[in-house]
Design an enzyme around this catalytic site. Sequence first.
Site, PDB file in Angstrom:
ATOM      1  N   GLY A  50       0.837  -1.191   0.000  1.00 14.11           N
ATOM      2  CA  GLY A  50       0.000   0.000   0.000  1.00 14.11           C
ATOM      3  C   GLY A  50       0.875   1.245   0.000  1.00 14.11           C
ATOM      4  O   GLY A  50       2.084   1.170   0.248  1.00 14.11           O
ATOM      5  N   GLN A  55       2.645   9.901   2.152  1.00 16.13           N
ATOM      6  CA  GLN A  55       4.010   9.367   2.207  1.00 16.13           C
ATOM      7  C   GLN A  55       4.902   9.891   1.098  1.00 16.13           C
ATOM      8  O   GLN A  55       6.119   9.804   1.188  1.00 16.13           O
ATOM      9  CB  GLN A  55       3.970   7.828   2.143  1.00 16.13           C
ATOM     10  N   CYS A  96       5.847  -0.502   7.472  1.00 14.53           N
ATOM     11  CA  CYS A  96       5.528   0.762   6.809  1.00 14.53           C
ATOM     12  C   CYS A  96       6.721   1.180   5.967  1.00 14.53           C
ATOM     13  O   CYS A  96       7.854   1.153   6.453  1.00 14.53           O
ATOM     14  CB  CYS A  96       5.217   1.840   7.850  1.00 14.53           C
ATOM     15  N   LEU A  97       6.464   1.575   4.722  1.00 12.68           N
ATOM     16  CA  LEU A  97       7.554   2.006   3.841  1.00 12.68           C
ATOM     17  C   LEU A  97       8.215   3.278   4.372  1.00 12.68           C
ATOM     18  O   LEU A  97       9.355   3.568   4.014  1.00 12.68           O
ATOM     19  CB  LEU A  97       7.024   2.219   2.425  1.00 12.68           C
ATOM     20  N   HIS A 138      -4.452   1.088   7.820  1.00  7.12           N
ATOM     21  CA  HIS A 138      -3.101   1.668   7.934  1.00  7.12           C
ATOM     22  C   HIS A 138      -2.954   2.875   6.991  1.00  7.12           C
ATOM     23  O   HIS A 138      -2.454   3.932   7.388  1.00  7.12           O
ATOM     24  CB  HIS A 138      -2.078   0.564   7.605  1.00  7.12           C
ATOM     25  N   GLU A 139      -3.412   2.720   5.753  1.00  6.87           N
ATOM     26  CA  GLU A 139      -3.270   3.810   4.763  1.00  6.87           C
ATOM     27  C   GLU A 139      -4.188   4.991   5.103  1.00  6.87           C
ATOM     28  O   GLU A 139      -3.796   6.158   4.918  1.00  6.87           O
ATOM     29  CB  GLU A 139      -3.557   3.309   3.346  1.00  6.87           C
ATOM     30  N   HIS A 142      -2.542   7.148   7.546  1.00  7.33           N
ATOM     31  CA  HIS A 142      -1.554   8.059   6.936  1.00  7.33           C
ATOM     32  C   HIS A 142      -2.238   9.356   6.483  1.00  7.33           C
ATOM     33  O   HIS A 142      -1.694  10.444   6.667  1.00  7.33           O
ATOM     34  CB  HIS A 142      -0.890   7.414   5.714  1.00  7.33           C
TER      35      HIS A 142
HETATM   36  O1  K1U Z   1       1.808   2.296   4.076  1.00  9.56           O
HETATM   37  C1  K1U Z   1       2.854   1.710   3.824  1.00  9.56           C
HETATM   38  O2  K1U Z   1       3.907   2.191   4.177  1.00  9.56           O
HETATM   39  C2  K1U Z   1       2.837   0.392   3.110  1.00  9.56           C
HETATM   40  C3  K1U Z   1       2.827  -0.784   4.059  1.00  9.56           C
HETATM   41  C4  K1U Z   1       1.419  -1.278   4.185  1.00  9.56           C
HETATM   42  C5  K1U Z   1       1.106  -2.263   5.285  1.00  9.56           C
HETATM   43  C6  K1U Z   1       1.825  -3.427   5.477  1.00  9.56           C
HETATM   44  C7  K1U Z   1       1.496  -4.298   6.478  1.00  9.56           C
HETATM   45  C8  K1U Z   1       0.432  -4.053   7.289  1.00  9.56           C
HETATM   46  C9  K1U Z   1      -0.275  -2.885   7.110  1.00  9.56           C
HETATM   47  C10 K1U Z   1       0.046  -2.009   6.106  1.00  9.56           C
HETATM   48  C11 K1U Z   1       3.734  -1.873   3.497  1.00  9.56           C
HETATM   49  O3  K1U Z   1       3.590  -2.308   2.418  1.00  9.56           O
HETATM   50  S1  K1U Z   1       4.998  -2.453   4.492  1.00  9.56           S
HETATM   51  C12 K1U Z   1       5.846  -3.708   3.530  1.00  9.56           C
HETATM   52  C13 K1U Z   1       5.072  -4.960   3.318  1.00  9.56           C
HETATM   53  O4  K1U Z   1       4.899  -5.321   2.180  1.00  9.56           O
HETATM   54  C14 K1U Z   1       4.508  -5.779   4.430  1.00  9.56           C
HETATM   55  C15 K1U Z   1       4.948  -5.657   5.725  1.00  9.56           C
HETATM   56  C16 K1U Z   1       4.375  -6.435   6.752  1.00  9.56           C
HETATM   57  C17 K1U Z   1       3.380  -7.353   6.462  1.00  9.56           C
HETATM   58  C18 K1U Z   1       2.933  -7.485   5.146  1.00  9.56           C
HETATM   59  C19 K1U Z   1       3.513  -6.708   4.134  1.00  9.56           C
HETATM   60 ZN    ZN Z   2       2.700   3.090   6.172  1.00 13.15          ZN
END
Ligand code: K1U
Ligand code: ZN
Length: 173
Positions: A50, A55, A96-97, A138-139, A142
């Site tokens: 996401g 971001q 989170c990125l 989560h998004e 943000h």
């Molecule tokens: O918002 C962001 O920074 C993107 C984030 C989204 C997210 C991941 C996991 C749970 C909630 C929201 C990411 O993509 S983090 C990287 C990722 O691919 C990931 C990390 C943990 C679990 C599953 C995926």
């Molecule tokens: Zn995030």
Amino acid sequence: MNQDMALLSILCYPDPRLHTVAKPVAVVDARMQTLVADMLETMYAAKGIGLAATQVDIHERLIVIDVSEERDQALVLINPELVWTSPTTHRNEEGCLSVPGIYDGVERFDAVHVRALDQHGQSRTLQAEALLSVCIQHEMDHLMGKVFVEYLSPLKRNRIKTKMRKAQREDAR
Ligand code: K1U
Ligand code: ZN
């Protein structure tokens, strides 16, 4: 892939711009479609599931998501609103990125219904559960200027801040 697309740079916690509250998108026009394409490219390149406009330092209510294994099920949510949340919650491991390398548990609704415009400006209601539901919540945080580490204890959050600042200093060298 379209050659005109561009990778956007992702703000890193604790950048204060991550706490900006996004404004509603007024019109879904060509500029918005370019932004959607650039955000999708940026999300895929960063291997995220996401990305919120916040971001990439754009403070408008736009998120892109793809939780599919094949990375071919892009979702675009413009002006998203939660219209229903499940009575039950669950603790999920999140990343989170904008906070690279940090993963921790956050309590979220098990399921949500979200109403949003798609990339064509069409209003839709999406019923989400499991990882998609977590990712939408989560998004949408943000867009309200909230980063997942704000759900953690002050002690953990301060340790994460220190670690991120140190990593950013080292990257700048
Ligand atoms: O918002 C962001 O920074 C993107 C984030 C989204 C997210 C991941 C996991 C749970 C909630 C929201 C990411 O993509 S983090 C990287 C990722 O691919 C990931 C990390 C943990 C679990 C599953 C995926
Ligand atoms: Zn995030």
